[in-house]
Design a protein around this motif. Structure first.
Motif, PDB file in Angstrom:
ATOM      1  N   TYR A 182      31.113 -19.947  53.449  1.00  0.00           N
ATOM      2  CA  TYR A 182      31.618 -19.888  52.078  1.00  0.00           C
ATOM      3  C   TYR A 182      32.633 -20.997  51.834  1.00  0.00           C
ATOM      4  CZ  TYR A 182      33.618 -18.199  47.776  1.00  0.00           C
ATOM      5  OH  TYR A 182      34.043 -18.120  46.478  1.00  0.00           O
ATOM      6  N   LEU A 183      33.493 -21.232  52.806  1.00  0.00           N
ATOM      7  CA  LEU A 183      34.459 -22.316  52.659  1.00  0.00           C
ATOM      8  C   LEU A 183      33.743 -23.664  52.580  1.00  0.00           C
ATOM      9  CD1 LEU A 183      37.346 -21.299  55.091  1.00  0.00           C
ATOM     10  CD2 LEU A 183      37.244 -21.036  52.624  1.00  0.00           C
ATOM     11  N   ASP A 184      32.687 -23.817  53.363  1.00  0.00           N
ATOM     12  CA  ASP A 184      31.937 -25.076  53.341  1.00  0.00           C
ATOM     13  C   ASP A 184      31.303 -25.335  51.977  1.00  0.00           C
ATOM     14  OD1 ASP A 184      32.606 -25.549  55.946  1.00  0.00           O
ATOM     15  OD2 ASP A 184      30.750 -24.692  56.778  1.00  0.00           O
ATOM     16  N   SER A 185      31.047 -24.249  51.240  1.00  0.00           N
ATOM     17  CA  SER A 185      30.418 -24.416  49.923  1.00  0.00           C
ATOM     18  C   SER A 185      31.415 -24.841  48.856  1.00  0.00           C
ATOM     19  CB  SER A 185      29.757 -23.100  49.491  1.00  0.00           C
ATOM     20  OG  SER A 185      30.737 -22.135  49.144  1.00  0.00           O
ATOM     21  N   MET A 186      32.704 -24.799  49.193  1.00  0.00           N
ATOM     22  CA  MET A 186      33.731 -25.199  48.231  1.00  0.00           C
ATOM     23  C   MET A 186      33.972 -26.700  48.317  1.00  0.00           C
ATOM     24  SD  MET A 186      36.716 -22.344  48.793  1.00  0.00           S
ATOM     25  CE  MET A 186      36.386 -20.598  48.618  1.00  0.00           C
ATOM     26  N   SER A 187      34.617 -27.203  47.276  1.00  0.00           N
ATOM     27  CA  SER A 187      35.084 -28.582  47.354  1.00  0.00           C
ATOM     28  C   SER A 187      36.264 -28.644  48.314  1.00  0.00           C
ATOM     29  CB  SER A 187      35.529 -29.066  45.967  1.00  0.00           C
ATOM     30  OG  SER A 187      36.706 -28.386  45.557  1.00  0.00           O
ATOM     31  N   GLU A 188      36.578 -29.835  48.770  1.00  0.00           N
ATOM     32  CA  GLU A 188      37.697 -29.983  49.708  1.00  0.00           C
ATOM     33  C   GLU A 188      39.002 -29.478  49.093  1.00  0.00           C
ATOM     34  OE1 GLU A 188      40.033 -33.546  52.167  1.00  0.00           O
ATOM     35  OE2 GLU A 188      38.095 -33.934  51.212  1.00  0.00           O
ATOM     36  N   ALA A 189      39.191 -29.795  47.810  1.00  0.00           N
ATOM     37  CA  ALA A 189      40.431 -29.366  47.136  1.00  0.00           C
ATOM     38  C   ALA A 189      40.507 -27.848  47.015  1.00  0.00           C
ATOM     39  CB  ALA A 189      40.522 -30.010  45.753  1.00  0.00           C
ATOM     40  N   GLU A 190      39.361 -27.213  46.694  1.00  0.00           N
ATOM     41  CA  GLU A 190      39.337 -25.753  46.573  1.00  0.00           C
ATOM     42  C   GLU A 190      39.612 -25.084  47.910  1.00  0.00           C
ATOM     43  OE1 GLU A 190      36.241 -24.824  42.906  1.00  0.00           O
ATOM     44  OE2 GLU A 190      35.457 -25.164  44.933  1.00  0.00           O
ATOM     45  N   GLU A 191      39.004 -25.615  48.980  1.00  0.00           N
ATOM     46  CA  GLU A 191      39.213 -25.021  50.301  1.00  0.00           C
ATOM     47  C   GLU A 191      40.673 -25.134  50.712  1.00  0.00           C
ATOM     48  OE1 GLU A 191      37.892 -25.572  54.972  1.00  0.00           O
ATOM     49  OE2 GLU A 191      36.711 -26.535  53.395  1.00  0.00           O
ATOM     50  N   GLU A 192      41.254 -26.327  50.505  1.00  0.00           N
ATOM     51  CA  GLU A 192      42.656 -26.513  50.855  1.00  0.00           C
ATOM     52  C   GLU A 192      43.533 -25.552  50.043  1.00  0.00           C
ATOM     53  OE1 GLU A 192      45.714 -28.766  52.953  1.00  0.00           O
ATOM     54  OE2 GLU A 192      43.564 -28.434  53.221  1.00  0.00           O
ATOM     55  N   PHE A 193      43.222 -25.403  48.768  1.00  0.00           N
ATOM     56  CA  PHE A 193      43.978 -24.539  47.859  1.00  0.00           C
ATOM     57  C   PHE A 193      43.928 -23.085  48.328  1.00  0.00           C
ATOM     58  CE2 PHE A 193      44.520 -21.852  44.173  1.00  0.00           C
ATOM     59  CZ  PHE A 193      45.455 -22.493  43.386  1.00  0.00           C
ATOM     60  N   ILE A 194      42.729 -22.583  48.609  1.00  0.00           N
ATOM     61  CA  ILE A 194      42.570 -21.172  48.931  1.00  0.00           C
ATOM     62  C   ILE A 194      43.127 -20.840  50.314  1.00  0.00           C
ATOM     63  CG2 ILE A 194      40.265 -21.187  49.980  1.00  0.00           C
ATOM     64  CD1 ILE A 194      41.578 -18.717  47.339  1.00  0.00           C
ATOM     65  N   ARG A 195      43.018 -21.771  51.240  1.00  0.00           N
ATOM     66  CA  ARG A 195      43.588 -21.543  52.573  1.00  0.00           C
ATOM     67  C   ARG A 195      45.109 -21.375  52.493  1.00  0.00           C
ATOM     68  NH1 ARG A 195      40.613 -22.142  57.139  1.00  0.00           N
ATOM     69  NH2 ARG A 195      38.649 -23.305  57.062  1.00  0.00           N
ATOM     70  N   LYS A 196      45.744 -22.226  51.694  1.00  0.00           N
ATOM     71  CA  LYS A 196      47.198 -22.249  51.657  1.00  0.00           C
ATOM     72  C   LYS A 196      47.811 -21.175  50.771  1.00  0.00           C
ATOM     73  CE  LYS A 196      47.854 -27.120  52.834  1.00  0.00           C
ATOM     74  NZ  LYS A 196      48.405 -28.419  52.396  1.00  0.00           N
ATOM     75  N   THR A 197      47.015 -20.494  49.960  1.00  0.00           N
ATOM     76  CA  THR A 197      47.554 -19.469  49.061  1.00  0.00           C
ATOM     77  C   THR A 197      47.056 -18.071  49.380  1.00  0.00           C
ATOM     78  OG1 THR A 197      45.770 -19.859  47.453  1.00  0.00           O
ATOM     79  CG2 THR A 197      47.828 -21.100  47.153  1.00  0.00           C
ATOM     80  N   ALA A 198      46.207 -17.925  50.397  1.00  0.00           N
ATOM     81  CA  ALA A 198      45.611 -16.619  50.688  1.00  0.00           C
ATOM     82  C   ALA A 198      46.647 -15.573  51.064  1.00  0.00           C
ATOM     83  CB  ALA A 198      44.576 -16.749  51.806  1.00  0.00           C
ATOM     84  N   GLY A 199      47.801 -15.991  51.558  1.00  0.00           N
ATOM     85  CA  GLY A 199      48.816 -15.023  51.960  1.00  0.00           C
ATOM     86  C   GLY A 199      49.680 -14.522  50.822  1.00  0.00           C
ATOM     87  N   LEU A 200      49.444 -15.008  49.591  1.00  0.00           N
ATOM     88  CA  LEU A 200      50.245 -14.574  48.459  1.00  0.00           C
ATOM     89  C   LEU A 200      49.746 -13.241  47.921  1.00  0.00           C
ATOM     90  CD1 LEU A 200      50.562 -17.960  46.521  1.00  0.00           C
ATOM     91  CD2 LEU A 200      52.269 -16.889  48.010  1.00  0.00           C
ATOM     92  N   ALA A 201      50.688 -12.445  47.436  1.00  0.00           N
ATOM     93  CA  ALA A 201      50.325 -11.141  46.883  1.00  0.00           C
ATOM     94  C   ALA A 201      49.551 -11.295  45.581  1.00  0.00           C
ATOM     95  CB  ALA A 201      51.584 -10.315  46.643  1.00  0.00           C
TER      96      ALA A 201
END
Length: 705
Positions: free
Chosen positions: A238-257
């Motif tokens: 699923y991450l591979d299907s994202m753009s590089e910017a989207e993957e970086e974004f979602i990885r770094k914000t997944a811990g937010l409430a």
């Protein structure tokens, strides 16, 4: 994919079925099914959607339902008008407010739901009811709730538990092999049977993982089923299907409430609010991110990473502490914006305090020590006055162990007072102001000390003693012209009064020798207010407080609500909307308590009027008639606010005018009165106005600045 179930539930609502329950395992699509129902029904019914969060209780949900019901039938503003007396007059109290909170909310909900008209019925959608409590407790509450609602109010619940007592039940299973085939063929018409069989075998027809697999496959018309664990494969693919910017974004914000454009741009370097909004919009079309609606305070769309995906992403973070630190700073700054200039900082800042606490606790794997918390606040780079204002709004519920909020505040007050003392005044006016403010903060430092559990270099007793000495030594009146110095003596006198009263209060019973209390009365005597008059008023107030326990009820209610606030917050599953709604409802409840107490006093044999006259009789014993005149003026102001046409209001106005005339005679013997009774107008003077008039009555100096 579930048209049969959807149409059967729609038909049940159309037939008047009042309670409907949707059950199923995690990720099976209950929330999506509930959303589809709400979309279909919102055109014909009034609908309200509520989400149960981890830590919520039946009491929390009953309160949320009450709030939504009020909003749905447009009675919230009417309630507030009634509670504040704006709409004119009050009704007598009809029932106490000290009963169990849940029973009270449900009783109000029952009364309110009876007013819902049949032509526009109301439907409550409640998702994730299994999070309320143990299954049996939750079922008991749902039965209780169902019996509460009026005939034109429907309840549709969804959750992992079964609830056989609902009038209609829809249980959602994972997709069958045929449904799995239909699901895949919608996107890939040429997918072959072998691939469908492989997908069905690996994923058991689980809707959530089917969605991820379909998105991860991109434009391929066939799927290659991996030999390794399919779910892990899907998460990575699923991450591979994202753009590089989207993957970086979602990885770094997944811990937010929660995710919105503000907090994402705050915690991510070089990501603007516009970029964050566009990325969230793009991710919201994918299964990994869920939209939770719009924030009630900002209007921005709120999102969260799906529970089943969040843990996988969070494990990929290189530096989760940095994320949580940035998130805490964001919420701390939002809290400061709320409390800046607020008259009720504890209420205004509580929501952002909770959200910030969750991230702070992640940094320290639990509650941080006081000094650790202060180090995090250091990073905010507040100015000294900004920092102290922030702490006043945050310290009462900062996540320090063993309730060390008083210690936190004491340390902050010490630092701020030291900063005040270090300032170099530019002129005599600033010197006077700095000394005045410094004494006030010394007083606050001493007042906080007894509530702490640490040893300070200077105790509260020592601070009181040194503060009294400072007031005695500093020539406050020297900064005024000679003909104003007698009047200016009110400044050190009022400071001395505050210090003596606080010192007497903070001393242990066996340490009190009456010295501070006697000194306080000596100050009051200078202005014509004697001990007999003061003690008479205090005794009357205590007697009234014992008769009406509204203060205790309000305190218990606030404590109960704060416990619910804390209990319902979970870092993995919350939004600020529920907190904001309950915060607003708490304010309304507090107004209702005050309204009930006042209405009771007015309606019960003129008890309030009797109290006012008893206090007036006590103040009449003072040498200076000003105080009794001001008291009756203030009382008349209150009566005009709540009962403008009552005979009591007119009676109190006449009393105020009478004592104003007595004061005029008293003034004839004074060389330099602080306040000229000629400026006294009964119809508009209350205590805050009075303070302002005194402040403005002495030219440019403004004695009470």
């Amino acid at each position: 994919m579930r048209e049969d179930e959807l149409y059967s539930v729609l038909q049940a609502v159309d037939d008047g079925v009042q309670t409907i329950h949707i059950s199923g395992q995690p990720g099976v699509g209950k929330s999506t099914f509930l959303e589809d129902l709400e979309n279909e029904l919102s055109e014909w019914y009034r609908t309200r959607v509520l989400y149960v969060r981890e830590g919520n209780t039946p009491t929390t949900l009953s309160q949320d339902l009450l709030y939504e019901a009020r909003d749905a039938v447009w009675t919230l503003s009417a309630l507030i008008n009634k509670a504040t007396g704006v709409s004119g007059g009050l009704s007598p109290v009809s029932g106490g407010v000290s009963t169990d909170d849940r029973a009270r909310h449900l009783r109000k909900l029952a009364s309110l739901s009876e007013s819902v008209n049949g032509y526009k019925r109301l439907i409550f959608f409640v998702d994730d009811v299994h999070k309320l409590d143990e299954p049996d407790v939750t079922r008991d509450f749902l039965r209780e709730l169902s019996s509460t609602l009026g005939e034109n109010v429907h309840l549709i619940t969804a959750g992992r538990l079964s609830f056989d007592d609902a009038d209609y039940i829809a249980h959602l299973e994972t997709f069958s092999r045929e449904e799995t085939a239909n699901y895949l063929q919608e996107e890939y018409p040429d997918v072959d049977d072998e691939t469908i069989d492989g997908v069905y075998e690996k994923l058991d027809g689980h809707p959530y993982y089917l969605g991820l697999l379909r998105e991860a496959a991109g434009d391929d018309s066939t799927f290659e089923i991996p030999q390794e664990d399919t779910r892990d494969f899907i998460e990575r693919a699923y991450l591979d299907s994202m753009s590089e910017a989207e993957e970086e974004f979602i990885r770094k914000t997944a811990g937010l409430a929660e995710l919105d454009e503000d907090i994402c741009s705050a915690v991510l370097d070089d990501v603007s609010r516009t970029q964050a909004r566009r990325t969230l919009d793009s991710l919201s079309t994918k299964a990994v991110v869920q939209e939770l609606g719009r924030s009630e305070d900002t209007g921005d769309r709120l999102f969260k990473v799906h529970d089943l995906f969040q843990e996988f992403l969070y494990e990929q973070l290189d530096n989760p502490e940095k994320l949580h630190q940035a998130a805490f700073q964001y919420y701390a700054e939002r809290l400061y914006e709320e409390v800046d200039g607020s008259e009720a900082p504890m209420l205004e800042g509580f929501v952002y305090g909770l959200l910030g606490n969750a991230h702070l606790q992640e940094i320290y794997d639990g509650d941080p020590e006081v000094e650790q918390l202060r180090e995090e606040v250091d990073l905010l780079e507040f100015e000294p006055h900004e920092r102290l204002q922030f702490m006043f709004g945050y310290a009462p519920y900062a996540p320090t162990p063993e309730d060390q909020s008083a210690t936190l505040l004491a340390l902050e007050l010490d630092d701020y007072t030291e900063w005040i003392r270090s300032l170099e005044p530019e002129d005599g006016g600033e010197e006077l102001k700095f000394e005045f403010v410094g004494v006030l903060f010394d007083l606050m430092r001493a007042t906080v000390r007894p509530n702490t559990d640490v040893e300070f270099e200077d105790s509260s007793v020592e601070i009181y003693e040194s503060t009294l000495q400072r007031v005695e030594n500093f020539e406050f009146v020297a900064f005024f012209d000679e003909d104003e110095q007698d009047t200016a003596q009110i400044i050190p006198d009022m400071l001395l009064l505050c210090v003596h009263v606080s010192a007497h209060r903070d001393l242990e019973e066996d340490e009190r020798d009456g010295e501070h209390l006697s000194a306080a009365y000596d100050v009051l005597e200078k202005y014509g207010l004697n001990q007999v008059a003061v003690e008479g008023v205090v005794d009357n107030c205590q007697e009234l407080a014992e008769e009406y326990d509204a203060g205790e009820q309000a305190e218990e209610m606030i404590e109960s609500q704060m416990d619910e606030f804390l209990g319902q917050f979970d870092q993995d599953d919350t939004t600020r909307n529920t907190l904001i709604r309950i915060q607003s409802d708490l304010y309304s409840e507090m107004i209702e308590v005050a309204n009930s107490a006042f209405a009771a006093m007015i309606s019960e044999s003129d008890r309030l009027l009797d109290f006012i006259h008893k206090c007036g009789d006590s103040l009449e014993q003072a040498d200076n008639p000003f105080f009794v005149a001001a008291w009756y003026s203030f009382a008349a102001h209150i009566y005009r606010m709540f009962a403008p046409n009552s005979d009591a209001a007119k009676e109190l106005e006449e009393a105020a005018k009478h004592y104003a005339e007595v004061r005029k005679e008293y003034e004839e013997e004074l060389d330099n009165p602080i306040y000229d009774i000629e400026d006294f107008e009964v119809h508009d003077v209350d205590f805050p106005d009075l303070v302002n008039e005194i402040a403005e009555s002495d030219g440019d100096h403004q004695l009470t600045e």
